[in-house]
Design a protein around this motif. Structure first.
Motif, mmCIF file in Angstrom:
data_model
loop_
_atom_site.group_PDB
_atom_site.id
_atom_site.type_symbol
_atom_site.label_atom_id
_atom_site.label_comp_id
_atom_site.label_asym_id
_atom_site.label_seq_id
_atom_site.Cartn_x
_atom_site.Cartn_y
_atom_site.Cartn_z
ATOM 1 N N GLY A 56 0.812 -1.232 0.000
ATOM 2 C CA GLY A 56 0.000 0.000 0.000
ATOM 3 C C GLY A 56 0.832 1.263 0.000
ATOM 4 O O GLY A 56 0.315 2.349 0.256
ATOM 5 N N TYR A 57 2.125 1.152 -0.319
ATOM 6 C CA TYR A 57 3.006 2.326 -0.295
ATOM 7 C C TYR A 57 3.019 3.093 -1.620
ATOM 8 O O TYR A 57 3.379 4.268 -1.630
ATOM 9 C CB TYR A 57 4.443 1.903 0.054
ATOM 10 C CG TYR A 57 4.621 1.474 1.488
ATOM 11 C CD1 TYR A 57 3.594 1.619 2.429
ATOM 12 C CD2 TYR A 57 5.815 0.918 1.932
ATOM 13 C CE1 TYR A 57 3.754 1.220 3.746
ATOM 14 C CE2 TYR A 57 5.990 0.527 3.255
ATOM 15 C CZ TYR A 57 4.953 0.680 4.154
ATOM 16 O OH TYR A 57 5.112 0.292 5.459
ATOM 17 N N VAL A 58 2.706 2.414 -2.703
ATOM 18 C CA VAL A 58 2.637 3.115 -3.995
ATOM 19 C C VAL A 58 1.360 2.685 -4.721
ATOM 20 O O VAL A 58 0.818 1.603 -4.476
ATOM 21 C CB VAL A 58 3.857 2.822 -4.917
ATOM 22 C CG1 VAL A 58 5.159 3.251 -4.274
ATOM 23 C CG2 VAL A 58 3.907 1.372 -5.347
ATOM 24 N N ALA A 59 0.900 3.582 -5.612
ATOM 25 C CA ALA A 59 -0.235 3.253 -6.486
ATOM 26 C C ALA A 59 0.301 3.164 -7.903
ATOM 27 O O ALA A 59 1.139 3.989 -8.305
ATOM 28 C CB ALA A 59 -1.295 4.338 -6.384
ATOM 29 N N VAL A 60 -0.139 2.146 -8.637
ATOM 30 C CA VAL A 60 0.335 1.950 -10.018
ATOM 31 C C VAL A 60 -0.826 2.196 -10.965
ATOM 32 O O VAL A 60 -1.891 1.593 -10.831
ATOM 33 C CB VAL A 60 0.893 0.527 -10.211
ATOM 34 C CG1 VAL A 60 1.384 0.337 -11.651
ATOM 35 C CG2 VAL A 60 2.024 0.264 -9.232
ATOM 36 N N ASP A 61 -0.610 3.117 -11.904
ATOM 37 C CA ASP A 61 -1.669 3.465 -12.852
ATOM 38 C C ASP A 61 -1.185 3.122 -14.259
ATOM 39 O O ASP A 61 -0.149 3.614 -14.702
ATOM 40 C CB ASP A 61 -1.972 4.969 -12.728
ATOM 41 C CG ASP A 61 -3.046 5.400 -13.701
ATOM 42 O OD1 ASP A 61 -4.070 4.713 -13.793
ATOM 43 O OD2 ASP A 61 -2.838 6.432 -14.386
ATOM 44 N N VAL A 73 3.807 5.495 -11.510
ATOM 45 C CA VAL A 73 3.865 5.052 -10.109
ATOM 46 C C VAL A 73 3.831 6.288 -9.205
ATOM 47 O O VAL A 73 4.566 7.251 -9.435
ATOM 48 C CB VAL A 73 5.158 4.249 -9.842
ATOM 49 C CG1 VAL A 73 5.143 3.653 -8.442
ATOM 50 C CG2 VAL A 73 5.338 3.151 -10.882
ATOM 51 N N THR A 74 2.958 6.245 -8.208
ATOM 52 C CA THR A 74 2.780 7.391 -7.311
ATOM 53 C C THR A 74 2.856 6.907 -5.861
ATOM 54 O O THR A 74 2.307 5.850 -5.527
ATOM 55 C CB THR A 74 1.387 8.033 -7.545
ATOM 56 O OG1 THR A 74 1.209 8.244 -8.938
ATOM 57 C CG2 THR A 74 1.250 9.356 -6.797
ATOM 58 N N ALA A 75 3.501 7.682 -5.010
ATOM 59 C CA ALA A 75 3.556 7.326 -3.581
ATOM 60 C C ALA A 75 2.192 7.630 -2.951
ATOM 61 O O ALA A 75 1.620 8.691 -3.195
ATOM 62 C CB ALA A 75 4.646 8.127 -2.888
ATOM 63 N N THR A 76 1.673 6.703 -2.165
ATOM 64 C CA THR A 76 0.409 6.933 -1.463
ATOM 65 C C THR A 76 0.697 7.697 -0.159
ATOM 66 O O THR A 76 1.868 7.843 0.242
ATOM 67 C CB THR A 76 -0.259 5.598 -1.114
ATOM 68 O OG1 THR A 76 0.629 4.889 -0.233
ATOM 69 C CG2 THR A 76 -0.536 4.760 -2.356
ATOM 70 N N ALA A 77 -0.374 8.122 0.509
ATOM 71 C CA ALA A 77 -0.194 8.804 1.809
ATOM 72 C C ALA A 77 0.479 7.857 2.798
ATOM 73 O O ALA A 77 1.369 8.265 3.565
ATOM 74 C CB ALA A 77 -1.547 9.271 2.327
ATOM 75 N N ALA A 82 5.281 6.191 5.826
ATOM 76 C CA ALA A 82 6.240 5.129 6.156
ATOM 77 C C ALA A 82 7.663 5.568 5.793
ATOM 78 O O ALA A 82 8.611 5.322 6.548
ATOM 79 C CB ALA A 82 5.875 3.857 5.403
ATOM 80 N N PHE A 83 7.788 6.248 4.656
ATOM 81 C CA PHE A 83 9.125 6.711 4.239
ATOM 82 C C PHE A 83 9.659 7.743 5.230
ATOM 83 O O PHE A 83 10.833 7.700 5.619
ATOM 84 C CB PHE A 83 9.058 7.297 2.825
ATOM 85 C CG PHE A 83 10.387 7.774 2.311
ATOM 86 C CD1 PHE A 83 11.346 6.872 1.877
ATOM 87 C CD2 PHE A 83 10.690 9.129 2.274
ATOM 88 C CE1 PHE A 83 12.576 7.307 1.408
ATOM 89 C CE2 PHE A 83 11.910 9.576 1.809
ATOM 90 C CZ PHE A 83 12.854 8.658 1.376
ATOM 91 N N GLY A 84 8.793 8.671 5.630
ATOM 92 C CA GLY A 84 9.197 9.695 6.597
ATOM 93 C C GLY A 84 9.664 9.073 7.909
ATOM 94 O O GLY A 84 10.685 9.486 8.467
ATOM 95 N N ARG A 85 8.915 8.068 8.383
ATOM 96 C CA ARG A 85 9.300 7.398 9.640
ATOM 97 C C ARG A 85 10.617 6.647 9.466
ATOM 98 O O ARG A 85 11.465 6.621 10.369
ATOM 99 C CB ARG A 85 8.184 6.432 10.081
ATOM 100 C CG ARG A 85 6.951 7.149 10.648
ATOM 101 C CD ARG A 85 5.984 6.151 11.275
ATOM 102 N NE ARG A 85 5.415 5.219 10.310
ATOM 103 C CZ ARG A 85 4.373 5.495 9.520
ATOM 104 N NH1 ARG A 85 3.776 6.675 9.591
ATOM 105 N NH2 ARG A 85 3.907 4.602 8.667
#
Lengths: 99, 183
Positions: A56-61, A73-77, A82-85
């Motif tokens: 659930g970390y990225v969305a693929v369109d 590819v887009t990073a989800t909220a 998770a990346f910030g942490r």
């Protein structure tokens, strides 16, 4: 004590998340550009994007631009959080706040 | 768990990717602006060659359209990609360069039409070369290549200088912009 995110910590997945996280929210990168920016191969990049998408970390369109298929590819909220942490944990380790 | 050396390496890797992404965004925006200027100056040189007495009016229109187009591309492409502040600083630097160029060519120097024709493209290429020191070698390559061709034309193209400039200055900008998009 904060834990390192095992999904993000893998080197190529870390690079993918770093590349997507620097973009404005809801802005993605095309597969080909992401490949160039991370220095990955087609198969390798696809497999790691799949892992990040399952978490659930990225969305693929996938869409067609003219007759050419284009994957964005887009990073989800959740991925950005998770990346910030993960980065905060790395900084704590360097600062000696974690063993 | 990892040690501090491995954590530093991971952060360094992140910084490297962030730098690459930002440079890529700059190239995407800058290449569109460079291609637009390439087309504009190509049309300007041909128009100047065809209607010589209207030279000043032609270049005034080319410059105004170019500046408006550059602002539009930077605002549309830059703000949406989080590079708005960069675009505004770049534009301000560009305008200062233009003011300095006017001071040199009109106030201090009294350049003839042929010198003016070569001074401005070479002067703007200096701006590209300086930008390249911070933002990537592609700018430097475009600047040096264009300048070399322009100077050759100044000495050897004779009365066909305007046509030479259309081909080498306009052409170099368009090709350079297209090349930059592939990096």
């Amino acid at each position: 004590m904060a834990e390192l995110d095992e999904i993000i910590h893998q080197p190529l997945r870390l690079r993918i998340m770093a590349a997507l996280n620097v973009l404005p929210v809801a802005t993605g990168l095309e597969f080909a550009r992401l490949k160039k920016l991370t220095g990955a191969t087609d198969g390798n990049l696809g497999a790691h994007i799949e892992t990040l998408a399952r978490a659930g970390y990225v969305a693929v369109d996938k869409a067609f631009v003219g007759k050419k298929p284009q994957t964005t590819v887009t990073a989800t909220a959740a991925g950005r959080g998770a990346f910030g942490r993960h980065v905060a944990t790395l900084q704590e380790i360097i600062a000696g706040k974690q063993p | 768990m990892i040690d501090s050396r491995q954590a530093s390496a991971a952060l360094s890797d992140i910084n490297d990717v962030v730098h690459r992404v930002r440079q890529s965004q700059i190239y995407q925006i800058a290449s569109l602006i460079i291609i637009m200027w390439g087309v504009l100056v190509f049309v300007g040189y041909i128009a100047n060659y065809t209607w010589s007495p209207q030279g000043y009016a032609i270049w005034l229109v080319v410059d105004l359209v170019g500046i408006a187009g550059s602002i539009g591309i930077a605002a549309f492409g830059g703000v949406g990609r989080g590079a708005g502040a960069f675009a505004i600083r770049l534009l301000m630097a560009f305008l200062l360069f233009i003011a300095f160029g006017i001071f040199c060519s009109v106030v201090l120097g009294h350049f003839g039409p042929r010198q003016m024709l070569v001074f401005w493209p070479v002067f703007t290429m200096l701006f590209y070369a300086l930008a390249g020191l911070w933002f990537g070698y592609a700018f430097i390559v475009i600047a040096l290549g264009s300048t070399a061709l322009i100077v050759i034309g100044y000495f050897y193209a004779g009365p066909a200088l305007l046509l030479w400039m259309a081909a080498v200055h306009g052409g170099a900008l368009v090709l350079g912009g297209l090349w930059m998009r592939r990096i």
